[in-house]
Design an enzyme around this catalytic site. Structure first.
Site, mmCIF file in Angstrom:
data_model
loop_
_atom_site.group_PDB
_atom_site.id
_atom_site.type_symbol
_atom_site.label_atom_id
_atom_site.label_comp_id
_atom_site.label_asym_id
_atom_site.label_seq_id
_atom_site.Cartn_x
_atom_site.Cartn_y
_atom_site.Cartn_z
ATOM 1 C CD GLN A 50 -1.413 -2.310 2.061
ATOM 2 O OE1 GLN A 50 -0.246 -2.655 2.002
ATOM 3 N NE2 GLN A 50 -2.306 -2.927 2.828
ATOM 4 N N PRO A 51 0.449 2.347 -0.621
ATOM 5 C CG PRO A 51 -0.647 3.808 -2.105
ATOM 6 C CD PRO A 51 -0.840 2.524 -1.360
#
Length: 205
Positions: A78-79
């Site tokens: 995930q970012p």
């Protein structure tokens, strides 16, 4: 009898241990890949795909392949979690980068994340295996098509390969691991990490 015990001891303790990062943006199939690796190479049955949840932090898996021990570090994609990747670069012998080959709209995000990782000095010379995952889906692009999409530059100084795999049914995984082990065994980065750990093969004992 001594020779039998010595042979067993040598087999058990002479295997090289490699540390491999499994990177990729979220939902690329990294943890599914790790679970399939564990089920294909050991007696440990991996989690079924429908029970795998997004990784927050780190999953670790160990296998033995081609007379080597491989320790895999599967990191969340995930970012907000990608900033922790670099904490593991320094000790990694190689990188597996997993891409969902069935979702071209996310290729640009994957390319950006991969290029950022490759620019980090702590990954200098690490062999790179890019997996075009989810080949079990009819719309998945081939490894060659993915290579054209990513169009990565400046890979000449490191060993790299694109492979088409399915972490769901195991397609192409063993061939990919075979390539990875050979690349790590021949890598100057492996020599550097061994030297740093005092495990050189210089003949000094």
């Amino acid at each position: 009898m001594f020779s039998l015990f010595y042979g067993f001891w040598k087999y058990m303790f002479s295997k090289t241990e490699f540390h491999v990062l499994i990177l990729g943006i979220d939902k690329a199939g990294k943890t599914t890949l790790l679970e399939k690796l564990k089920s294909q190479y050991s007696n440990v049955e991996g989690l079924p795909p429908d029970r795998i949840v997004p990784t927050v932090g780190l999953n670790i898996g160990r296998i033995e392949a081609s007379n080597s021990k491989l320790v895999f570090w599967d990191l969340g994609g995930q970012p907000g979690l990608r900033s922790i990747w670099e904490k593991y670069y320094e000790e990694a012998h190689a990188v597996i980068f997993v891409v969902d080959a069935s979702l071209p709209p996310r290729f640009e995000d994957a390319k950006s994340a991969l290029e950022k990782a490759l620019r980090h000095e702590d990954l200098l010379g690490a062999p790179l295996l890019i997996l075009a995952n989810k080949q079990d889906l009819g719309e998945a692009l081939s490894a060659e098509e993915l290579a054209r999409y990513l169009d990565l530059k400046k890979l000449d100084e490191r060993a790299y390969s694109y492979e088409a795999v399915s972490a769901y049914d195991g397609l192409g995984i063993k061939e990919s691991v075979d390539w990875l082990v050979e690349a790590m065994e021949r890598s100057k980065r492996t020599e550097m990490l061994r030297a740093r750990a005092g495990l050189t093969n210089s003949g000094s004992s």
